[in-house]
Each structure stands twice: as C-alpha cells, then as structure tokens.
Motif scaffolding. Structure first.
Motif, PDB file in Angstrom:
ATOM      1  N   PRO A  16      -3.722   7.870   2.223  1.00  0.00           N
ATOM      2  CA  PRO A  16      -3.326   7.281   0.935  1.00  0.00           C
ATOM      3  C   PRO A  16      -1.857   7.496   0.598  1.00  0.00           C
ATOM      4  CG  PRO A  16      -4.722   9.227   0.609  1.00  0.00           C
ATOM      5  CD  PRO A  16      -4.740   8.932   2.078  1.00  0.00           C
ATOM      6  N   ALA A  69      -4.240   3.754  -2.317  1.00  0.00           N
ATOM      7  CA  ALA A  69      -5.655   4.079  -2.544  1.00  0.00           C
ATOM      8  C   ALA A  69      -5.991   4.312  -4.009  1.00  0.00           C
ATOM      9  CB  ALA A  69      -6.045   5.331  -1.759  1.00  0.00           C
ATOM     10  N   THR A  70      -7.234   3.964  -4.340  1.00  0.00           N
ATOM     11  CA  THR A  70      -7.907   4.461  -5.526  1.00  0.00           C
ATOM     12  C   THR A  70      -8.405   5.869  -5.196  1.00  0.00           C
ATOM     13  OG1 THR A  70      -8.605   2.331  -6.418  1.00  0.00           O
ATOM     14  CG2 THR A  70     -10.054   4.191  -6.873  1.00  0.00           C
ATOM     15  N   SER A  74      -8.677   4.985   1.630  1.00  0.00           N
ATOM     16  CA  SER A  74      -7.645   4.785   2.645  1.00  0.00           C
ATOM     17  C   SER A  74      -7.689   5.992   3.565  1.00  0.00           C
ATOM     18  CB  SER A  74      -6.258   4.691   1.994  1.00  0.00           C
ATOM     19  OG  SER A  74      -5.231   4.891   2.963  1.00  0.00           O
ATOM     20  N   PHE A  94     -10.599   9.038  -1.288  1.00  0.00           N
ATOM     21  CA  PHE A  94      -9.653   7.916  -1.323  1.00  0.00           C
ATOM     22  C   PHE A  94     -10.176   6.791  -0.430  1.00  0.00           C
ATOM     23  CE2 PHE A  94      -7.408  11.925  -1.662  1.00  0.00           C
ATOM     24  CZ  PHE A  94      -6.609  11.752  -2.776  1.00  0.00           C
ATOM     25  N   ARG A  97      -5.932   2.539  -8.268  1.00  0.00           N
ATOM     26  CA  ARG A  97      -4.908   2.652  -7.217  1.00  0.00           C
ATOM     27  C   ARG A  97      -3.488   2.528  -7.748  1.00  0.00           C
ATOM     28  NH1 ARG A  97      -7.221  -1.665  -3.596  1.00  0.00           N
ATOM     29  NH2 ARG A  97      -8.923  -1.141  -4.970  1.00  0.00           N
TER      30      ARG A  97
END
Lengths: 189, 189, 189, 189, 189, 189
Positions: free
Chosen positions: B149, B87-88, B146, B144, B124
């Motif tokens: 993450p 994830a970012t 995701s 995030f 990410r």
C-alpha cells in the motif's frame, strides 16, 4: 460499458459516480467544457487559483476516467503540498516558470523547474506541489486518470478540518508544543 | 492470472510487482508469515512500532492484492498522520483503547475510540492516524487491499525528505516563518 | 470515484454494490463496526461460528474493496472447505492453534498450523478450510480484498442447495451410489 | 498497454502472465488456434473430454483477457462440478442436449437444459457443471473473460489432492465416517 | 460484488451498466439466451447477419463481463471492418470457411482463413473483419470480455453518421475529391 | 504496486508495459519530458504534426496510466479520423480554432468548434478527428488515461497496411469498385 454516461448531477439516487442523463437528451455540449479558458484570481495569501474540469463541473466526464485542471500562480504563488487519492497527475506549463516537486514513500524529493510546454508526472497518491519561481504569472494544465481525483491538501487537512483534529495529536506528530500548532491553525481559521 | 506468483525478491528483472519464484519450488511456507506475532518496540518519541506484512516481507502476497500490518502503541503513542497511496485500510483493535481518525477531501474529520475487537475503515488515500488513549499498551491489526500500500507520512514527507523541501515552500504552505519550519525540521533530523 | 459511498441498504434501486447514503447524513459511526468483538456460538455439529464484517452488515465498506470476518472454532471445530468467488483472503490467528489449508488448481494441498499472531494467505477463488487442532477455543480474523467476497461452501453447495442438485449428477461426480449421496444430503437437511 | 503481447512460454523470467515474444517475430499464426476443432476422447468414467484454448496452449491470448474451451460429453457424461477462480463463463451448445447448472452463494440452484445454439452464463467463481441428458454425444463451446481462468474441480480438490487432505477434515466436513471418505478417495486414486 | 445482477432494462435510473432486477424475482431463465440458435438473414448488400447476445438482449450478463455474438455470412459476405471499443474478441467458426483479419496500430495486417472449429483472437480496439471465402454459407461464434463491447463500423461511422461528417473532413482524410465521398455516402443513405 | 516503475526501454525481457529501471538510478529527470514544447512541422498533405508524450518517449510514465500529446495543425490541417484502443482522450486547445468531433457506436456525430483554453472529451475507442477551421496555425494538448493509448488511423489502417488488405474486402465494405480503392490506396503509398 456504454460509450458514455453523461452525469445527471441532480439525480435523486446517489452513486459512486453518477447516474446517466437519458441518451436522447445528450448533445455535443455535454462533451464540452469552457471552465479552463480564463485566468483565475490569485489575489490571496497563496497567490493561487485552480479551475477544476472534473465530473462535478463537466458532467460529460462521468465514467470516462479522465479530468483536467488549470492552475494559475502569482509570482511566488504556491499550489500547496497535496495528494490525489485516486489519480496520477501529469502537468504541462502553459505560461511562466514553475518548480514542481513530489516526495516518494521512501521520502525522496524529486523536483524540476519547468518552462512553457514542458511536462512532469506525479505518481498517484504522492504529496506534491507547484511553485511559481518566475517573475510573472504562471499557468499550468494538469491531467488526471480519474473523473474525480480528489485533493488532500496537507495544511488544511491537519490544521483546518471540521471538527478540528485535537492539538495533542498534532503536537505529538510534529514534536512541537501547543503554541506552534495554535499559530498555524490560526492562519487557516 | 495464475493461482499465485510468489515473489522472487532477488530477481534481476525489476517489475511493478515481482517476478514469480518457480512453481516447483513453492511450498506451504511461502503462504505463511510470522512477522506480526511479536509486540514491537515503542520506546521512541512517538511511542510507536509497526510490523509490515506486505510483499517485501511476505513474498507470497505478490499479485494477490492484500496485506496486513501490526501496530503497537505505548500510552499516548501515535501512528502519525499518513495516507496510503494505493489502498483502503481496515483496522481492528487487538489490545487497548485507540482513537482512530481520518479527514475527507471535503476536510471533514471522522473519528472514533475503539476497544478490543472493534473495526474501523479508512477510505483509500485519505490522511488518518491512530492514537493510544488508554493507560496501557495498545495493538491493532490493519488490512489493506494492496500487496504494497505504501505510506506517505505527512511529517516526514514535508520536513524530513532527502533532499529537503526548500523552506520557502514550507513557510508559504503553513504561513509561518523560517524559525517554525527549522524547528520542526530539527525534530526529524 | 468519491472518497466514500456509505451503502444505503434500503434503497429502492438495486445495484451491484449499493447506492450511497446522502453525504450530509454520513457520520463517524458509518465507518465503525462492532460486530467482530464478541465470540460466536460454536455449539453446532461443525464447532464453528462466523461474524461477517462485509457491506451487508457494515455499510461504510461500500465501494471500498475490503472486508473482515471473525471465525470462532471449538476444539476440532471446522470452517468447512469453501472458496470466495471475489476475493483473496488473509488470516491472522487471534487465539488458539489452527490448521489452515488450501488446494491449488493444480491440485496441490498447501497447509500450515498457525498459532497466535501468525498469518496465512489464500489466493482468490481457491478452496480452503480452517480447523482447530488445539485443546481450547480458537479465533481468527480474516481480511478480504472485496466488500462482499461471497462464500461457496462446498458441502452445502452440492448437498443442500435449493432446489437440490439431482442425485445422478452427484453419483457420477463422486463415483458413488445413491446411498452415499442420500446419506450426506440427510446431514444437511 | 500494447496491442498484444504473445506469450513467450519458454522465457526464463516467470510472471503472473507471460513475457512477450519479440514483436518482430509475431505472425498471423500467433493469433490462431486449432485445438478446438476435433472431438475429444470421452472414453473414461466421466464420459468427458475438454480441450482448452487458454494462454498455455494458445500463447496469443496473453494479456488479452479471454479464452475458450471445447467440452465433449458422451451420453450421461459429466463435466463435474467445478468453479473458475478468475472468470465468468458463457456456454453455447454446439451439438446435443445438455443440462447446465450452477449454485449461487445463497445456495440457490439455477439450471437449464440447452439444445444446439442456446447460451447460458455462469457468474464468476460459482460451482457449476454440464451433463449430457441426450442420447448421443454432446459438445459445447465455453468462453471465459480471463486468459487462464483456472478450474477448481470439487471432487479432485477434496479427494485427490497431493498430499491428501486429512480424513478428519473431510469426515467433519461431510458429517460422515472414514469409510465413506476412503471409498470416494479410492475412486480418484 | 454480488454473484450476479440481472439487468432491469426498464429501470428509470440510467447507469453505466444497469440496475439489478430484485433477487427474489431471478430465475434460471435469466441466465439463458436463445437468440443465437437460428441462422440470420444475409439477404443484403453485405451478405451479412449478426445476432447479439449482449446485456441489451440477454440481461443476465449485466456486470458479468462477457457476451457472445453469432455472425452469418453468405458466400462473399462480409462483416465489414469495425472495432470494439471495450473488448477483445475471440472467434470460432461453426460452419464454412472464413477469412478473418485485423490491423495493428503499427499498421500490420494479420489474417488467417479458418475452417470449422478453428479459433482466432482480435486484440481489443483494433479494426478487423470476417469474410466468407467458401462456396456456401458460413457461421461464427464470437466471444467478448465485455457485456456490451460496442461496435465502431468504419464505413458507417465515416459515411453514414447522423448528422453527416462534413465532406471537407473526409476529402482531406482520404485525399480524394467530393465526388468519391458523395458516391460512397450514397451507398449508405 | 510501487510508487513508480520508470521504464527500462532497453530491457531484454519484453512485457506488456516495461520492466523498471533500478530505483537507485532514478532521478528527477525521469519524471520530466521536454518533447511537447516545440511546434511540429505541418508541411505535409494533412497539415498535421503530433508529438507523443507516452511511455515510449517518456519512460517515467510506465505503470502510471497517463500520457499526453501535442498536436499542431496548419490552417485546414487535420488529425485524421482515428481511435485509441486503450484510452479516453481529453483535449484542450492551446492556440487557434479547431473543430473536434467523434461518432458514437450508435452512429451519432458529436462535434464542437473550440478556441483557446476550451476542453472536449472523446470517450474511449470511438473514432474522432481534429480540424483547424481558423486562419492561422492551431495547437492542442491531449491527455489519455493510458501510458500507451495506441492509435488506429482509419485511412492508413484500411488503405496502407502491410501487407495490404485485399481489394475485394474494401470494395465490398464501401460498395465501390476497384478504381476507387486503388485511387485511395495510391495516396498512401
């Protein structure tokens, strides 16, 4: 969305990925790369060399979602702990005997000693390393499901960034004093 | 492919992600999470606490590709260098004054001191940290892209895995001797 | 495929997403955004203000797949029913007491009253709203798994588009006569 | 990751998508669907009928990322404004003369009258409708890049959800009083 | 990441996909395509015609992940075995009686004779064909979950490429001698 | 969404991909595969052998999006023309001298003779082959950005499916008569 999009590395437009070379100029050589065929120079403190077959060296990989590296290791040489922010990695040993290991986000260390032709996989984004446990040189081929997987080398990231991460961050992180941090930083100066 | 798929965390089938709770049993409470509303206990060597609103604690996030954490930091507290393999991260400071930084794969250190309401983004997979540079407690919300993450905490990954990474790997990596490695390992025992 | 690609919003080439600012010109400020720190002006018929931290205002988000907004609501203020065509949304209340709700494609209405620090999630593409049920101002932070989630505001889409949707479409849709449609249209003129 | 995964709609495990029917039981009929060949009954207030060829009716579409619908419209019949949270839609008219329109997130209304064989595209997540402007029945085929695009029908979402959205939300949204809201709600009771 | 990005097919920058036409120049006609409304000319050895509604002919499809074709077949006409490297295909017969078939990677042949309004799906990347088994012309609409699915036509790929694949490859592949290969090649010269 | 999900190949639930082995039972051996280390038996009409390191043989690859094969070729041996419906392929020669080629959807044939250590890339879904042009055995490693790329082998797909594709389809396709089709079919019986 096209069959291929050979990277125009000199384009004035900068993208995430690269613009395409005009199709009319694409030849068979654009899909060919000869940078992995020679053994690298491992005469350095880590006993390590890497040749990267990613989109920056092999423009034909642009938009295709794959790349490969060659790693050479002197005896006791190491491809130091690192992670790839954008790819899973698979490894096949081509020469020698190599310890490969990774640590999961649950902090479990998985590892194996590989000999020629054996394969290991490193899930995306996890810290891993390769270490030559044999008595002669070792070589590996690694494949990535990204055209530019990137590499976060832990030691260089923390101790050799530009500008440097302040010592107070690192002493707190490792629960050590400045001497230890300065000592490690000096190795990567 | 459905509107939602609230995780059945107790399912006997294990997937990458989770099977769905039967739709007929889904209620408004499945989309609600109250785990971020209280300040965490930062009474530890790192002056740090995190509450995670990911699919494991908030099953309604399953398949939806988002999650959020709350981080609390005592003065000089640190959310030690780590990366998220999947994830970012975006960060907004809710209380206090926080130094946030990350290092790119080109080894450039980017950083900023944030005050309340200010936002920063961590691409990410890159190593980053948050450090309370104020004189009182600080809190952050992080988001995030995701539902899970993951976190690779560099110090614990290298010095506190189970089983441990052999010292020869770590001495070679940091170019230090066993004493330094053993000393750091002891802090995470 | 790169660590980041800070948007060049003034590029002559128009893409879905944006070309990247040259890496050599990227600084820490490119990953920083200060547009969410101040309360918005809610002095309007909806008692509503939004500040958007998406790629158009915060170019560093380009290619990173995340963004965040701040919503301020006067008492009885509403963030009117809308959907995000390209993102799931998570919500955390920062101040006040807010009713959040969404309707699934099976026409089930899910909702909850949130107080400070509580979280709710809106699956991608579903119609949802936020309504201040408290006696003082309320604020929320919302996160999206897209750098530009977009917003389809139902009332404006149907009654205030340019050019207008013909009345015969709207009378048939809502099974009402022209007077009702014209009356609603007049509110959004 | 397999060639196909025909949905087992009766599986006890619920996923986002469906588990697969055993490969040994898959036959040619699993890739065939006969639900679009007959004209639907448009004898209703909207002059509208839809037949859906999605994974719920055509299990062979599972994991394949595509589906198709047939829409029949009486003269002045409407497929009322709606959006698909998980798909772009393309439309081809098979019979008659149909006005198709959508509104962008910038609130621009794009539209066109289509005759037989003509095609139009609706970007993902945007509100759109189809309206029979001819003097005889009209039929359309629509294709989606999702096996289950879902449909958010604006009128039913706001005025006919279960439980209902409270009037105070809707009066504030449309800037009208309770009478108007109650009147519209009564049409969808 | 935008609602749409109508392709600028004449842009000097070449991408995988296309740069966008300026939003201010986009009109309703950009989302409309009239290339599928007329029957194609099937007066050729294959009794076959195709009209393609992909991003190259219908620029509004750019970035939207969908496209549609029309196929016309004379009696005994064939849309010869081919695969789409980037899409699943769904098929609806508009006129006539058509045998459609595909072969899985396990080498199982699945097939069906379709009449008007019937639907069939071809999983992505598999070899398939359509063959008019009726006594009059047949027409099909096909939909793809890609704006440019591409087509690998087996016969032309192997026997009519430019430059030609050497005979020694083809004789070994099909276990026949040069005469057979040369004979087939001559049909596609 | 998890670090890994080692395939439980014997699960009763069938998915596109596989359910995960319980995390508590995962060991280092799950990330290891020894099926590529031995030369295959090329004593067959094609002078060809392949060993596949995909999710079916190496369950640790499940959900990780990568796989690798080893191909062995006798002199004049061929890995006959085929395509992978779900992956790009990169190739590195480990031994010998090999002609690799592919044909684009524009029918252009790209090819190259590779020697040890040289790399070539085949864009996803395109027909390609490898042919040993040296005087001794050759071996290749191939990597795919899919855990199960699949293979559509053109000759077997058209001439050896089960049930067989009717001759009338194949005679029309290649513009030859039944004798030629029957002759080729007999080689693959």
């Amino acid at each position: 969305m096209k069959d291929f999009c050979v990277a125009d590395l000199n384009a004035t437009v900068s993208l995430n990925g690269f613009p395409c070379k005009p199709v009319a100029e694409v030849t068979s050589d654009d899909f060919f790369f000869d940078g992995l065929s020679k053994e690298g120079n491992t005469d350095n403190p880590f006993g390590f060399a890497v040749a990267q077959g990613n989109v920056l060296s092999f423009p034909g990989l642009n938009t295709l979602g794959i790349s490969m590296n060659r790693v050479d290791l002197a005896p006791r040489g190491i491809n130091a702990p690192h992670s790839h922010p954008r790819a899973t990695e698979s490894i096949v040993v081509i020469k020698g005997k190599v310890l490969v290991g990774f640590v999961s986000t649950s902090n479990v260390y998985f590892y194996k000693v590989l000999t020629v032709g054996q394969m290991f996989v490193i899930p995306r984004g996890l810290v891993h390393f390769q270490y030559n446990v044999g008595h002669s040189k070792a070589s590996l081929l690694t494949a990535f499901n990204s055209q530019l997987p990137g590499a976060v080398i832990v030691s260089r990231t923390l101790f050799a960034s530009n500008p440097p991460i302040p010592n107070q961050i690192l002493t707190k992180t490792f629960q050590v004093d400045d001497d230890v941090i300065n000592s490690i930083k000096s190795k990567f100066a």
